[in-house]
Design an enzyme around this catalytic site. Structure first.
Site, PDB file in Angstrom:
ATOM      1  N   SER A  96      32.234  78.946  38.467  1.00  0.00           N
ATOM      2  CA  SER A  96      32.226  78.236  40.028  1.00  0.00           C
ATOM      3  C   SER A  96      33.356  78.432  41.288  1.00  0.00           C
ATOM      4  O   SER A  96      34.074  79.848  41.017  1.00  0.00           O
ATOM      5  CB  SER A  96      32.418  76.695  39.581  1.00  0.00           C
ATOM      6  OG  SER A  96      31.727  76.079  40.152  1.00  0.00           O
ATOM      7  N   HIS A 134      25.005  73.915  35.724  1.00  0.00           N
ATOM      8  CA  HIS A 134      25.961  74.204  35.881  1.00  0.00           C
ATOM      9  C   HIS A 134      27.374  74.525  35.248  1.00  0.00           C
ATOM     10  O   HIS A 134      27.661  73.591  34.473  1.00  0.00           O
ATOM     11  CB  HIS A 134      26.639  73.862  37.375  1.00  0.00           C
ATOM     12  CG  HIS A 134      27.885  74.319  38.176  1.00  0.00           C
ATOM     13  ND1 HIS A 134      27.835  75.617  38.522  1.00  0.00           N
ATOM     14  CD2 HIS A 134      28.610  73.614  38.295  1.00  0.00           C
ATOM     15  CE1 HIS A 134      29.232  75.290  39.210  1.00  0.00           C
ATOM     16  NE2 HIS A 134      29.975  74.787  39.020  1.00  0.00           N
TER      17      HIS A 134
HETATM   18  C1  GCU Z   1      31.801  72.138  43.752  1.00  0.00           C
HETATM   19  C2  GCU Z   1      31.818  72.990  45.131  1.00  0.00           C
HETATM   20  C3  GCU Z   1      31.231  74.224  44.666  1.00  0.00           C
HETATM   21  C4  GCU Z   1      32.532  75.050  43.210  1.00  0.00           C
HETATM   22  C5  GCU Z   1      32.334  73.254  42.226  1.00  0.00           C
HETATM   23  C6  GCU Z   1      33.623  74.402  41.283  1.00  0.00           C
HETATM   24  O1  GCU Z   1      30.611  71.897  43.963  1.00  0.00           O
HETATM   25  O2  GCU Z   1      30.797  72.113  46.432  1.00  0.00           O
HETATM   26  O3  GCU Z   1      31.389  74.983  45.623  1.00  0.00           O
HETATM   27  O4  GCU Z   1      31.594  76.326  42.464  1.00  0.00           O
HETATM   28  O5  GCU Z   1      32.574  72.744  42.643  1.00  0.00           O
HETATM   29  O6  GCU Z   1      34.325  75.005  41.283  1.00  0.00           O
HETATM   30  O7  GCU Z   1      32.796  73.498  40.282  1.00  0.00           O
END
Ligand code: GCU
Length: 436
Positions: free
Chosen positions: A272, A416
């Protein structure tokens, strides 16, 4: 009297409209048909229009040019490696994981003496086959969250209130092992790799606080005297992603120093926002032998110009500290960017890179993540490596990884996250590229 009154009304109306616009909830587009027309910049054409047709020109001209463009327009410029860098081993337990591994905890000091900021690196190193290749990744909730081992030091730094066992932005014992599913330590060690990790908030707390703390408190130009105290922050000053990536390089400085680790065979990985970070770390620090992006999305592997799911405007709005200030100019204006994220992947060439997506992670634009890997391919090919083993602009079948080339990719079932499926592919990919 009428005129000023009308003007006042008009101003009030405009203000109200402005507020309404700013307050409007962000509605992500998920319709491929609604993606605006775009043309990607060609990684193999210099800014002056000259085509790059040989490895030497890539290496000496285009690569440095792209690094500069990303620093200036997206992530920001980091300071050099601190001269005072030094290390202290706080813990060394050779009988960890039923005697198969050594648990080591090392403090990385960035300045003279032992005042902060310092970074705490946790390592599990197989007891056999040393020196071993290693994985290095930042964690979200402290080293103690990656395994239930009570001897891992509990991180006392500020933490986002996300995750079990974090109370008033501080970790408690209840947060031990809460991220263990993302860090299959036994599996990694069994396959002959060390796992090394640090808490990203040791480097820079993940909050928009005007860069007052973490390593910024020591290395920002206003502090070092390169700028006067009241000077505005330069638009290319390092944002948090660049800062976390810089911290990863400091961990690699330590690994180079540890005789049990083969520092020329270190894979940097992240999930992420930390996947955005691992890509930038792998792009700028050519000592990283392999780079892995897990569900990194916008500002990571996903193409900015597709503007599907999370967009540049949205990420800059919610996480203004992640990128440099210049990046704000590209809100709803992606085509003005002199780069796009396939060129970030290309910067890692010819070293292997693996991009992973998940089907339900539409916010991160799995197709855009795949396309970045796809459009980085010409650079990998120019440098004489196999690149991505796919001729198609469509992502591969779900759960069927492409892992035989120098660019790996998979689209996994599910959400995710970092799963055992993801790690299995990373380990296979590492076996191909990092084993002797
Ligand atoms: C949020 C953000 C993302 C990121 C994510 C994370 O969803 O919008 O860009 O990758 O957090 O790091 O958990």
């Amino acid at each position: 009297m009428i005129k000023p009154l009308m003007r006042l009304t008009a101003i009030l109306l405009l203000c109200a409209m402005g507020t309404a616009l700013a307050d409007e909830p962000f509605e992500p587009n998920y319709d491929e048909a609604k993606i605006p027309e775009y043309t990607l910049p060609d990684p193999l054409v210099l800014q002056d229009g000259t085509a790059v047709t040989d490895a030497e020109t890539w290496k000496t001209k285009r690569r440095p040019e792209l690094v500069k463009l990303f620093e200036e327009h997206v992530y920001g410029r980091p300071p050099a490696k601190p001269e005072a860098l030094h290390f202290e081993t706080l813990d060394n337990e050779p009988q960890a994981l039923d005697g198969t591994a050594t648990r080591r905890q090392v403090r990385i000091y960035l300045t003279e003496g032992s005042d902060g900021p310092f970074l705490d690196l946790l390592m599990y190193i197989p007891n056999e086959g040393r020196p071993v290749p290693a994985f290095l990744g930042l964690n979200f909730n402290g080293n103690h969250s990656i395994a239930a081992d009570p001897n891992i030091r509990l991180n006392m730094n500020w933490m986002r209130d996300k995750g079990a066992g974090i109370v008033d932005n501080k970790a408690t014992d209840d947060s031990r092992g809460t991220s263990a599913s993302r860090w299959p330590v036994e599996m990694i060690v069994k396959r002959g790799y060390a796992l090394t990790t640090m808490y990203y908030g040791d480097i820079d707390p993940d909050t928009d606080d005007n860069f007052q703390n973490g390593v910024h408190a020591v290395f920002d130009k206003q502090v070092t005297g390169e700028l006067a105290e009241g000077d505005p922050r330069p638009t290319d000053a390092w944002g948090s992603i660049a800062t976390w990536a810089w911290g990863l390089s400091r961990a690699l400085d330590y690994l180079e120093h540890d005789a049990d680790i083969e520092a020329t065979r270190v894979a940097v990985l992240g999930h992420s926002r930390l996947g955005k970070t691992s890509l930038w770390a792998g792009a700028v620090d050519e000592r990283f032998a392999l780079t892995i992006s897990n569900d990194s999305g916008c500002g990571g592997a996903a193409l900015s110009r597709r503007a599907i799911g999370e967009t540049v405007a949205r990420i800059n709005d919610v996480f203004p500290h992640w990128f440099n200030d210049k990046f704000q100019e590209y809100n709803n204006n992606e085509s003005a960017l002199p780069v796009d994220q396939h060129e970030l992947i290309a910067l890692i060439a010819p070293r292997p890179v693996y991009v992973a997506s998940a089907v339900e992670d539409t916010w991160a634009d799995p197709r855009g993540e795949f396309l970045s890997a796809y459009y980085a391919n010409p650079v990998y090919k120019l440098l004489g490596t196999p690149g991505l083993p796919s001729e198609s602009t469509d992502p591969p079948t779900v759960d069927e990884p492409l892992k035989t080339g120098t660019i790996g990719y998979h689209l996994r079932t599910g959400k995710h996250d970092v799963t055992t499926f993801d790690w299995t592919q990373y380990l296979d990919f590492a076996d191909l590229h990092l084993k002797k």
